[in-house]
Design an enzyme around this catalytic site. Sequence first.
Site, PDB file in Angstrom:
ATOM      1  N   LYS A   1       0.580  -0.929  -0.175  1.00 10.72           N
ATOM      2  CA  LYS A   1       0.126  -0.193   0.291  1.00 10.72           C
ATOM      3  C   LYS A   1       1.217   1.391   0.218  1.00 10.72           C
ATOM      4  O   LYS A   1       2.435   1.091   0.602  1.00 10.72           O
ATOM      5  CB  LYS A   1      -0.872  -0.051   1.367  1.00 10.72           C
ATOM      6  CG  LYS A   1      -2.541  -1.236   0.419  1.00 10.72           C
ATOM      7  CD  LYS A   1      -3.226  -1.020   1.922  1.00 10.72           C
ATOM      8  CE  LYS A   1      -5.046  -2.431   1.428  1.00 10.72           C
ATOM      9  NZ  LYS A   1      -4.828  -1.831   2.592  1.00 10.72           N
TER      10      LYS A   1
ATOM     11  N   ARG B   1      -3.991 -10.241   4.822  1.00 13.93           N
ATOM     12  CA  ARG B   1      -4.098 -10.572   3.093  1.00 13.93           C
ATOM     13  C   ARG B   1      -2.903  -9.606   2.446  1.00 13.93           C
ATOM     14  O   ARG B   1      -2.572  -8.503   2.314  1.00 13.93           O
ATOM     15  CB  ARG B   1      -5.363  -9.551   3.031  1.00 13.93           C
ATOM     16  CG  ARG B   1      -5.594  -9.943   1.309  1.00 13.93           C
ATOM     17  CD  ARG B   1      -6.951  -8.564   1.787  1.00 13.93           C
ATOM     18  NE  ARG B   1      -7.507  -8.346   0.429  1.00 13.93           N
ATOM     19  CZ  ARG B   1      -7.100  -7.200  -0.763  1.00 13.93           C
ATOM     20  NH1 ARG B   1      -6.068  -6.606  -0.263  1.00 13.93           N
ATOM     21  NH2 ARG B   1      -7.896  -7.521  -2.160  1.00 13.93           N
TER      22      ARG B   1
HETATM   23  C1  8Y4 Z   1      -0.705  -1.492  -4.588  1.00 15.22           C
HETATM   24  C2  8Y4 Z   1      -1.200  -3.059  -4.705  1.00 15.22           C
HETATM   25  C3  8Y4 Z   1      -1.439  -0.335  -4.082  1.00 15.22           C
HETATM   26  C4  8Y4 Z   1      -2.885  -2.894  -3.763  1.00 15.22           C
HETATM   27  C5  8Y4 Z   1      -2.494  -0.629  -3.143  1.00 15.22           C
HETATM   28  C6  8Y4 Z   1      -3.355  -1.800  -2.783  1.00 15.22           C
HETATM   29  C7  8Y4 Z   1      -8.142  -4.804   2.023  1.00 15.22           C
HETATM   30  C8  8Y4 Z   1      -9.000  -5.095   1.396  1.00 15.22           C
HETATM   31  C9  8Y4 Z   1      -8.431  -3.792  -0.335  1.00 15.22           C
HETATM   32  C10 8Y4 Z   1      -7.820  -4.493   3.209  1.00 15.22           C
HETATM   33  C11 8Y4 Z   1      -9.759  -6.418   3.562  1.00 15.22           C
HETATM   34  C12 8Y4 Z   1      -5.255  -2.967  -2.518  1.00 15.22           C
HETATM   35  C13 8Y4 Z   1      -9.975  -5.713  -0.292  1.00 15.22           C
HETATM   36  C14 8Y4 Z   1      -6.315  -2.655  -1.745  1.00 15.22           C
HETATM   37  N1  8Y4 Z   1      -7.153  -4.260   1.144  1.00 15.22           N
HETATM   38  N2  8Y4 Z   1      -9.844  -6.207   2.170  1.00 15.22           N
HETATM   39  N3  8Y4 Z   1      -9.596  -5.021   0.185  1.00 15.22           N
HETATM   40  N4  8Y4 Z   1      -8.273  -5.648   4.195  1.00 15.22           N
HETATM   41  N5  8Y4 Z   1     -10.858  -7.036   4.272  1.00 15.22           N
HETATM   42  N6  8Y4 Z   1      -4.329  -1.814  -2.253  1.00 15.22           N
HETATM   43  O1  8Y4 Z   1      -7.249  -4.129   3.764  1.00 15.22           O
HETATM   44  O2  8Y4 Z   1      -5.029  -3.634  -2.142  1.00 15.22           O
HETATM   45  S1  8Y4 Z   1      -7.988  -3.812  -1.998  1.00 15.22           S
END
Ligand code: 8Y4
Length: 228
Positions: free
Chosen positions: A174, A209
Amino acid sequence: LIYEGAAILDVGGESTRPGAPEVSVDDERTRVIPLVIELVNRGYCVSVDTRKPEIMAEAITAGAAIINDVMALAAPGAVEACAASNVGVVLMHMQGQPGTMQAAPYYDDVVREVGDYLLERARVCETAGIAPGRIVLDPGFGFGKTVEHNLALTRRLGELKSLGYPVLAGWSRKRTLGDLTGRTVAAERVSASVAAALACVARGARIVRVHDVAATVDALKVWRVMGL
Ligand code: 8Y4
Protein backbone atom coordinates in the site's frame (compact mmCIF):
# COMPACT_ATOMS: atom_id res chain seq x y z
CA LEU A 1 -0.91 -17.91 -4.57
CA ILE A 2 -1.90 -21.43 -3.51
CA TYR A 3 1.43 -22.92 -4.62
CA GLU A 4 3.19 -20.20 -2.58
CA GLY A 5 1.29 -21.20 0.57
CA ALA A 6 -1.83 -19.06 0.77
CA ALA A 7 -4.58 -20.48 3.02
CA ILE A 8 -7.32 -18.30 1.53
CA LEU A 9 -7.82 -16.75 -1.92
CA ASP A 10 -9.54 -13.34 -2.02
CA VAL A 11 -11.41 -12.83 -5.30
CA GLY A 12 -12.71 -9.39 -6.21
CA GLY A 13 -14.24 -7.78 -9.31
CA GLU A 14 -14.44 -4.10 -8.36
CA SER A 15 -11.52 -1.79 -7.56
CA THR A 16 -11.63 0.52 -4.53
CA ARG A 17 -8.91 2.79 -5.96
CA PRO A 18 -9.87 6.49 -6.06
CA GLY A 19 -11.22 7.25 -9.54
CA ALA A 20 -11.89 3.61 -10.44
CA PRO A 21 -15.15 3.17 -12.38
CA GLU A 22 -18.13 1.59 -10.63
CA VAL A 23 -18.92 -1.93 -11.77
CA SER A 24 -22.48 -3.12 -12.45
CA VAL A 25 -23.90 -6.23 -10.77
CA ASP A 26 -23.89 -8.00 -14.14
CA ASP A 27 -20.23 -7.18 -14.85
CA GLU A 28 -19.12 -8.05 -11.32
CA ARG A 29 -21.00 -11.39 -11.52
CA THR A 30 -19.32 -12.23 -14.83
CA ARG A 31 -15.90 -11.37 -13.44
CA VAL A 32 -16.20 -13.15 -10.10
CA ILE A 33 -18.65 -16.05 -9.98
CA PRO A 34 -17.13 -18.40 -12.63
CA LEU A 35 -13.73 -18.06 -10.92
CA VAL A 36 -15.24 -18.75 -7.49
CA ILE A 37 -16.91 -21.90 -8.85
CA GLU A 38 -13.65 -23.10 -10.39
CA LEU A 39 -11.56 -22.44 -7.27
CA VAL A 40 -14.13 -24.02 -4.93
CA ASN A 41 -14.24 -27.05 -7.26
CA ARG A 42 -10.50 -27.37 -6.84
CA GLY A 43 -10.95 -27.43 -3.08
CA TYR A 44 -9.59 -24.00 -2.15
CA CYS A 45 -10.89 -21.72 0.57
CA VAL A 46 -12.32 -18.74 -1.29
CA SER A 47 -13.06 -15.27 0.06
CA VAL A 48 -15.06 -12.89 -2.11
CA ASP A 49 -14.27 -9.19 -1.94
CA THR A 50 -17.55 -7.43 -2.72
CA ARG A 51 -19.83 -4.68 -1.45
CA LYS A 52 -22.94 -5.93 -3.31
CA PRO A 53 -25.53 -8.15 -1.58
CA GLU A 54 -26.48 -9.82 -4.89
CA ILE A 55 -22.87 -10.86 -5.48
CA MET A 56 -22.55 -12.02 -1.85
CA ALA A 57 -25.58 -14.30 -2.24
CA GLU A 58 -24.33 -15.76 -5.52
CA ALA A 59 -20.80 -16.20 -4.19
CA ILE A 60 -22.20 -18.05 -1.17
CA THR A 61 -24.24 -20.33 -3.45
CA ALA A 62 -21.06 -20.93 -5.48
CA GLY A 63 -19.33 -22.15 -2.31
CA ALA A 64 -17.36 -19.14 -1.05
CA ALA A 65 -16.29 -19.55 2.58
CA ILE A 66 -15.79 -15.86 3.40
CA ILE A 67 -17.32 -12.54 2.37
CA ASN A 68 -14.73 -9.74 2.57
CA ASP A 69 -16.47 -6.36 2.53
CA VAL A 70 -14.59 -3.03 2.67
CA MET A 71 -17.95 -1.48 3.68
CA ALA A 72 -18.45 -3.88 6.60
CA LEU A 73 -21.79 -5.14 5.18
CA ALA A 74 -23.28 -1.61 5.30
CA ALA A 75 -25.11 -1.88 1.95
CA PRO A 76 -28.84 -2.60 2.39
CA GLY A 77 -29.35 -6.38 2.41
CA ALA A 78 -25.68 -7.29 2.86
CA VAL A 79 -25.97 -8.46 6.48
CA GLU A 80 -29.07 -10.50 5.60
CA ALA A 81 -27.36 -12.09 2.58
CA CYS A 82 -24.53 -13.29 4.83
CA ALA A 83 -26.74 -14.23 7.78
CA ALA A 84 -28.70 -16.61 5.53
CA SER A 85 -25.62 -18.87 5.26
CA ASN A 86 -22.64 -20.00 7.29
CA VAL A 87 -19.90 -17.88 5.70
CA GLY A 88 -17.31 -15.98 7.66
CA VAL A 89 -17.44 -12.21 7.29
CA VAL A 90 -14.57 -9.73 7.26
CA LEU A 91 -15.77 -6.34 8.50
CA MET A 92 -13.40 -3.61 7.34
CA HIS A 93 -13.34 0.03 8.43
CA MET A 94 -13.29 2.77 5.83
CA GLN A 95 -13.74 6.52 6.40
CA GLY A 96 -15.65 8.09 3.52
CA GLN A 97 -16.12 6.60 0.06
CA PRO A 98 -13.50 5.00 -2.18
CA GLY A 99 -13.47 7.97 -4.58
CA THR A 100 -12.72 10.64 -1.97
CA MET A 101 -11.57 8.81 1.16
CA GLN A 102 -7.96 10.06 0.94
CA ALA A 103 -8.90 13.75 0.45
CA ALA A 104 -8.65 14.80 4.13
CA PRO A 105 -8.88 11.89 6.58
CA TYR A 106 -9.51 13.13 10.13
CA TYR A 107 -9.97 11.42 13.50
CA ASP A 108 -9.77 12.62 17.11
CA ASP A 109 -8.58 9.13 18.13
CA VAL A 110 -8.28 6.84 15.15
CA VAL A 111 -7.91 3.61 17.15
CA ARG A 112 -10.93 4.32 19.35
CA GLU A 113 -13.10 5.44 16.42
CA VAL A 114 -12.16 2.48 14.20
CA GLY A 115 -12.71 0.08 17.12
CA ASP A 116 -16.10 1.61 17.99
CA TYR A 117 -17.23 1.39 14.37
CA LEU A 118 -16.13 -2.23 13.95
CA LEU A 119 -17.78 -3.27 17.25
CA GLU A 120 -21.01 -1.60 16.14
CA ARG A 121 -20.91 -3.46 12.81
CA ALA A 122 -20.18 -6.74 14.64
CA ARG A 123 -23.21 -6.13 16.92
CA VAL A 124 -25.43 -5.53 13.87
CA CYS A 125 -24.19 -8.80 12.37
CA GLU A 126 -24.79 -10.75 15.58
CA THR A 127 -28.30 -9.28 15.98
CA ALA A 128 -29.07 -10.53 12.46
CA GLY A 129 -27.95 -14.04 13.41
CA ILE A 130 -24.28 -14.13 12.38
CA ALA A 131 -22.54 -16.01 15.20
CA PRO A 132 -19.58 -14.17 16.77
CA GLY A 133 -17.21 -16.96 15.69
CA ARG A 134 -17.92 -16.06 12.04
CA ILE A 135 -16.76 -12.44 12.41
CA VAL A 136 -13.32 -10.97 11.63
CA LEU A 137 -12.42 -7.29 12.17
CA ASP A 138 -10.07 -5.26 9.96
CA PRO A 139 -8.86 -1.66 10.53
CA GLY A 140 -8.68 -1.06 6.77
CA PHE A 141 -5.18 0.31 6.30
CA GLY A 142 -5.17 3.05 3.67
CA PHE A 143 -8.95 3.46 3.52
CA GLY A 144 -9.47 7.09 4.58
CA LYS A 145 -6.26 7.19 6.66
CA THR A 146 -3.04 9.17 6.66
CA VAL A 147 0.37 7.63 7.22
CA GLU A 148 0.09 8.57 10.91
CA HIS A 149 -3.39 7.02 11.22
CA ASN A 150 -2.14 3.77 9.66
CA LEU A 151 0.87 3.71 11.99
CA ALA A 152 -1.25 4.36 15.09
CA LEU A 153 -3.59 1.52 14.11
CA THR A 154 -0.61 -0.80 13.64
CA ARG A 155 1.19 0.13 16.87
CA ARG A 156 -2.06 -0.24 18.80
CA LEU A 157 -3.44 -3.27 16.94
CA GLY A 158 -3.59 -5.04 20.31
CA GLU A 159 -6.48 -2.75 21.26
CA LEU A 160 -8.48 -4.00 18.26
CA LYS A 161 -7.60 -7.61 19.08
CA SER A 162 -8.87 -7.04 22.62
CA LEU A 163 -12.37 -6.38 21.24
CA GLY A 164 -12.63 -10.17 21.12
CA TYR A 165 -12.72 -10.99 17.41
CA PRO A 166 -9.90 -12.22 15.17
CA VAL A 167 -8.12 -9.36 13.37
CA LEU A 168 -7.15 -9.25 9.68
CA ALA A 169 -4.40 -6.88 8.53
CA GLY A 170 -3.98 -5.72 4.93
CA TRP A 171 -0.83 -3.64 4.55
CA SER A 172 0.39 -5.31 1.36
CA ARG A 173 2.06 -2.97 -1.16
CA LYS A 174 0.00 0.00 0.00
CA ARG A 175 0.78 3.67 -0.58
CA THR A 176 1.81 4.36 3.03
CA LEU A 177 4.60 1.78 2.59
CA GLY A 178 5.69 3.78 -0.44
CA ASP A 179 5.67 6.96 1.63
CA LEU A 180 7.75 5.28 4.36
CA THR A 181 10.33 3.79 1.97
CA GLY A 182 10.36 6.08 -1.05
CA ARG A 183 9.21 3.17 -3.25
CA THR A 184 6.79 4.65 -5.78
CA VAL A 185 6.36 1.34 -7.63
CA ALA A 186 3.94 -0.95 -5.75
CA ALA A 187 5.69 -4.19 -6.82
CA GLU A 188 8.90 -2.89 -5.19
CA ARG A 189 7.24 -2.73 -1.75
CA VAL A 190 7.60 -6.45 -1.01
CA SER A 191 10.10 -6.11 1.86
CA ALA A 192 8.13 -3.25 3.39
CA SER A 193 4.96 -5.34 3.11
CA VAL A 194 6.55 -8.35 4.79
CA ALA A 195 7.81 -6.17 7.65
CA ALA A 196 4.33 -4.67 8.08
CA ALA A 197 2.70 -8.12 8.07
CA LEU A 198 5.09 -9.31 10.78
CA ALA A 199 4.47 -6.18 12.86
CA CYS A 200 0.74 -6.96 12.73
CA VAL A 201 1.12 -10.68 13.47
CA ALA A 202 3.36 -9.76 16.41
CA ARG A 203 0.42 -7.81 17.83
CA GLY A 204 -2.05 -10.62 17.30
CA ALA A 205 -3.33 -10.38 13.72
CA ARG A 206 -4.71 -13.81 12.75
CA ILE A 207 -5.00 -13.27 8.98
CA VAL A 208 -2.77 -11.20 6.70
CA ARG A 209 -4.00 -10.20 3.24
CA VAL A 210 -0.92 -10.16 1.00
CA HIS A 211 0.17 -10.21 -2.63
CA ASP A 212 3.63 -11.68 -2.00
CA VAL A 213 2.67 -14.98 -0.41
CA ALA A 214 6.01 -16.83 -0.67
CA ALA A 215 7.99 -13.97 0.87
CA THR A 216 5.44 -13.56 3.69
CA VAL A 217 5.23 -17.30 4.43
CA ASP A 218 9.05 -17.58 4.60
CA ALA A 219 9.28 -14.60 6.94
CA LEU A 220 6.54 -15.99 9.20
CA LYS A 221 8.20 -19.43 9.33
CA VAL A 222 11.51 -17.96 10.47
CA TRP A 223 9.99 -15.36 12.77
CA ARG A 224 7.78 -17.96 14.48
CA VAL A 225 10.68 -20.20 15.49
CA MET A 226 12.87 -17.28 16.54
CA GLY A 227 10.18 -15.53 18.53
CA LEU A 228 10.36 -11.88 19.60
C1 8Y4 B 1 -0.87 -1.82 -4.54
C2 8Y4 B 1 -1.63 -2.94 -4.51
C3 8Y4 B 1 -1.28 -0.71 -3.86
C4 8Y4 B 1 -2.82 -2.95 -3.81
C5 8Y4 B 1 -2.46 -0.72 -3.16
C6 8Y4 B 1 -3.24 -1.85 -3.13
C7 8Y4 B 1 -7.98 -4.51 1.89
C8 8Y4 B 1 -9.04 -5.26 1.38
C9 8Y4 B 1 -8.11 -4.14 -0.22
C10 8Y4 B 1 -7.71 -4.59 3.28
C11 8Y4 B 1 -9.54 -6.12 3.43
C12 8Y4 B 1 -5.18 -2.80 -2.01
C13 8Y4 B 1 -10.09 -5.56 -0.86
C14 8Y4 B 1 -6.50 -2.34 -1.55
N1 8Y4 B 1 -7.40 -3.83 0.88
N2 8Y4 B 1 -9.83 -6.06 2.13
N3 8Y4 B 1 -9.12 -5.00 0.06
N4 8Y4 B 1 -8.53 -5.41 4.01
N5 8Y4 B 1 -10.29 -6.90 4.23
N6 8Y4 B 1 -4.43 -1.78 -2.48
O1 8Y4 B 1 -6.81 -3.95 3.84
O2 8Y4 B 1 -4.84 -3.94 -1.97
S1 8Y4 B 1 -7.81 -3.51 -1.82
